[in-house]
Write a protein that holds these residues in place. Structure first.
Motif, PDB file in Angstrom:
ATOM      1  N   MET A 115       0.815  -1.208   0.000  1.00  0.00           N
ATOM      2  CA  MET A 115       0.000   0.000   0.000  1.00  0.00           C
ATOM      3  C   MET A 115       0.860   1.276   0.000  1.00  0.00           C
ATOM      4  SD  MET A 115      -3.332   0.490   0.051  1.00  0.00           S
ATOM      5  CE  MET A 115      -4.153  -0.804   0.953  1.00  0.00           C
ATOM      6  N   TYR A 116       0.628   2.124  -1.000  1.00  0.00           N
ATOM      7  CA  TYR A 116       1.234   3.461  -1.011  1.00  0.00           C
ATOM      8  C   TYR A 116       0.218   4.430  -0.421  1.00  0.00           C
ATOM      9  CZ  TYR A 116       4.776   1.629  -4.185  1.00  0.00           C
ATOM     10  OH  TYR A 116       5.809   0.915  -4.717  1.00  0.00           O
ATOM     11  N   ASP A 117       0.698   5.395   0.355  1.00  0.00           N
ATOM     12  CA  ASP A 117      -0.238   6.371   0.908  1.00  0.00           C
ATOM     13  C   ASP A 117       0.347   7.769   0.860  1.00  0.00           C
ATOM     14  OD1 ASP A 117       1.384   5.242   3.382  1.00  0.00           O
ATOM     15  OD2 ASP A 117       0.618   7.193   4.005  1.00  0.00           O
ATOM     16  N   GLY A 118      -0.549   8.727   0.787  1.00  0.00           N
ATOM     17  CA  GLY A 118      -0.147  10.133   0.846  1.00  0.00           C
ATOM     18  C   GLY A 118      -1.210  10.890   1.606  1.00  0.00           C
ATOM     19  N   PHE A 119      -0.813  11.937   2.319  1.00  0.00           N
ATOM     20  CA  PHE A 119      -1.834  12.679   3.065  1.00  0.00           C
ATOM     21  C   PHE A 119      -1.475  14.159   3.165  1.00  0.00           C
ATOM     22  CE2 PHE A 119       1.155  11.519   6.406  1.00  0.00           C
ATOM     23  CZ  PHE A 119       1.262  12.689   7.140  1.00  0.00           C
ATOM     24  N   LEU A 120      -2.521  14.948   3.375  1.00  0.00           N
ATOM     25  CA  LEU A 120      -2.380  16.365   3.700  1.00  0.00           C
ATOM     26  C   LEU A 120      -3.084  16.599   5.034  1.00  0.00           C
ATOM     27  CD1 LEU A 120      -3.187  18.220   0.359  1.00  0.00           C
ATOM     28  CD2 LEU A 120      -0.997  18.205   1.558  1.00  0.00           C
ATOM     29  N   PHE A 144      -4.956   6.238  -0.436  1.00  0.00           N
ATOM     30  CA  PHE A 144      -4.203   4.979  -0.433  1.00  0.00           C
ATOM     31  C   PHE A 144      -4.335   4.305  -1.792  1.00  0.00           C
ATOM     32  CE2 PHE A 144      -6.426   5.738   3.581  1.00  0.00           C
ATOM     33  CZ  PHE A 144      -5.362   5.937   4.432  1.00  0.00           C
ATOM     34  N   VAL A 145      -3.236   3.743  -2.259  1.00  0.00           N
ATOM     35  CA  VAL A 145      -3.254   2.991  -3.520  1.00  0.00           C
ATOM     36  C   VAL A 145      -2.503   1.687  -3.305  1.00  0.00           C
ATOM     37  CG1 VAL A 145      -2.625   2.989  -5.965  1.00  0.00           C
ATOM     38  CG2 VAL A 145      -3.197   5.150  -4.835  1.00  0.00           C
ATOM     39  N   TYR A 163      -9.563  -2.211 -12.988  1.00  0.00           N
ATOM     40  CA  TYR A 163      -9.451  -0.761 -13.159  1.00  0.00           C
ATOM     41  C   TYR A 163      -8.509  -0.212 -12.097  1.00  0.00           C
ATOM     42  CZ  TYR A 163     -13.826  -1.778 -15.534  1.00  0.00           C
ATOM     43  OH  TYR A 163     -14.775  -2.337 -16.337  1.00  0.00           O
ATOM     44  N   PHE A 164      -7.666   0.738 -12.490  1.00  0.00           N
ATOM     45  CA  PHE A 164      -6.707   1.305 -11.530  1.00  0.00           C
ATOM     46  C   PHE A 164      -7.422   1.962 -10.352  1.00  0.00           C
ATOM     47  CE2 PHE A 164      -4.104   4.744  -9.828  1.00  0.00           C
ATOM     48  CZ  PHE A 164      -2.962   4.033  -9.476  1.00  0.00           C
ATOM     49  N   THR A 165      -8.557   2.592 -10.622  1.00  0.00           N
ATOM     50  CA  THR A 165      -9.274   3.296  -9.552  1.00  0.00           C
ATOM     51  C   THR A 165      -9.748   2.330  -8.462  1.00  0.00           C
ATOM     52  OG1 THR A 165     -11.276   3.150 -10.886  1.00  0.00           O
ATOM     53  CG2 THR A 165     -10.048   5.232 -10.978  1.00  0.00           C
TER      54      THR A 165
END
Lengths: 299, 122
Positions: A115-120, A144-145, A163-165
């Motif tokens: 799992m890749y994640d990014g946040f603000l 999260f992706v 599907y990527f989404t």
């Protein structure tokens, strides 16, 4: 000429005395408690994570936080698995940065589910010492992706990640915390998770929960912390197979580091893994050891 | 200027976030899969071996984690015969396997029926 100089010195002296008198009266007023001092409360929590979940804290100005989170296998594997240390273990590596001390951005990669994640995260309101603002409120949005392969695709012929989404999910939280004293801080976090893809027709893509957190500092550098995520919505027909995420931790602060020794029933580390899909039950002794390390670099 | 850049970045980020929100359900995307589970006809090659390869072999290959290897028919049969396999899949007295997910009832049912039928190499 001499008269002008004497006049100038006299004016300056009077101004200085007046300023000193004003300063004295202000200090007297402060001493008497007549004028309350309003300052922002700092260190409600010592780190941006209590265990798995985010606190109201953002890293300091121009500070980079390098985070390592580790979860081992279940303790009840016994001595044969060295109480879970044999694994399989889960790991997250993360980098989080704030330029101004209020807006923070972070990215990370977790082994479980690749799992890749990014946040603000933005610290909207800050608690003040005079209680003009009684709480600190921080807004958080995470994405999260997963880069995992669908394990069932090989024999069903149908790929969940066609599907990527479908690989994406999201977390939205309002983090509300109050530092009650130098020892005790509490936080409550209304939470919404969104999964782009769910399994069954009756499953919900959005799920709602509330996360509670507590931190009790019992010495200059050590604190006990705990967190609990209560699932509110009936998001899945398999919901009963999963449990509310709960964790306890011992937090040790050293110069530039925060070290947390963790006991949790969640193998996952991210919100989309822990809140909705924690498989283990504290009541059955299904807990695992782990640790978090945060290392701060001022850039 | 700096504030404008930050606001623009947040705006772009939020636009991306909102535009990538979907409400998909796997059963709706593939209605042809919504058939009743028929675990009674489970075979080694058609079901059990595929389930083991998909969920177990990552850790329990030739050098099996915890001394359990499920890389061959004989090894799976030995584990299944001693109830070790079903107990692990159902979390009965031991940590539930696989550690990160639950097998659905249909897959566990397939393995149970295969065991009940004498664990044939069919």
């Amino acid at each position: 000429m001499y008269r002008k100089i004497i006049m100038f010195i006299a004016v300056m002296f009077c101004s200085c005395m007046n300023a000193i008198a004003q300063k004295d009266s202000l200090l007297d007023a402060l001493d008497n408690g007549a004028l309350p001092v309003s300052e922002y409360v700092d260190a409600t929590f010592k780190s941006s994570r209590l265990v798995n979940f985010q606190t109201v804290e953002t890293t300091g100005k121009r500070t980079l936080d390098f985070r390592i989170s580790h979860r081992f296998a279940l303790l009840n594997g016994g001595i044969n698995t060295l109480y879970g240390l044999d694994g399989p273990a889960n790991l997250r590596l993360g980098l989080e940065y704030s330029y101004d001390g209020r807006l923070q951005a972070g990215v990370g990669r977790t082994v479980y589910q690749k799992m890749y994640d990014g946040f603000l995260k933005y610290k909207l309101l800050r608690q003040t010492t005079d209680n003009g603002m009684p709480v600190t409120i921080t807004l958080l949005t995470s994405m999260f992706v997963t880069a995992d392969k669908d394990p069932t695709a090989s024999f069903t012929g149908y790929d969940h990640y066609q599907y990527f989404t479908s690989r994406m999910s999201y977390n939205y939280q309002i983090l509300i915390a109050r530092k009650f004293s130098d020892h005790l801080s509490l936080q409550i976090s209304p939470t919404m998770l969104h999964y782009n893809l769910v399994e069954n027709i009756t499953d919900q893509n959005d799920m709602y929960s509330v996360v509670g957190m507590a931190r009790y500092k019992f010495s200059k550098r050590m604190a006990l912390t705990g967190e609990y995520a209560y699932r509110i919505s009936k998001y899945s027909q398999t919901m009963s197979q999963y449990h509310n995420s709960a964790a306890l931790a011992l937090e040790i602060e050293t110069g530039g580091h925060v070290f947390q020794v963790v006991l949790t029933n969640s193998y996952g580390i991210l919100e989309n893994q822990t809140i909705a899909y924690t498989q283990n039950d504290w009541m059955k002794g299904q807990v695992m050891l782990g640790f978090n390390i945060g290392r701060f670099f001022t850039l | 200027m700096k504030k404008l850049s930050i606001i623009t970045a947040i705006g772009v980020g939020l636009t991306f976030l909102l535009n990538s929100c979907y409400y998909d359900k796997f059963q709706e995307l593939h209605p042809e899969l919504n058939t009743a589970c028929d675990s009674a006809t489970a075979t080694w090659s058609g079901d059990v071996n595929k389930i083991v390869n998909a969920y177990c072999i990552g850790c329990h290959g030739a050098a099996g984690s915890g001394g359990v290897s499920l890389n061959r028919y004989d090894n799976v049969k030995a584990a299944a015969a001693g109830d070790k396999l079903i107990n692990a899949l159902t979390g009965n007295g031991v940590p539930s396997m696989p550690p990160n997910t639950h097998l659905d009832d249909c897959k566990i049912g397939s393995i149970k029926h295969w065991i009940k039928n004498g664990m044939p190499n069919n």
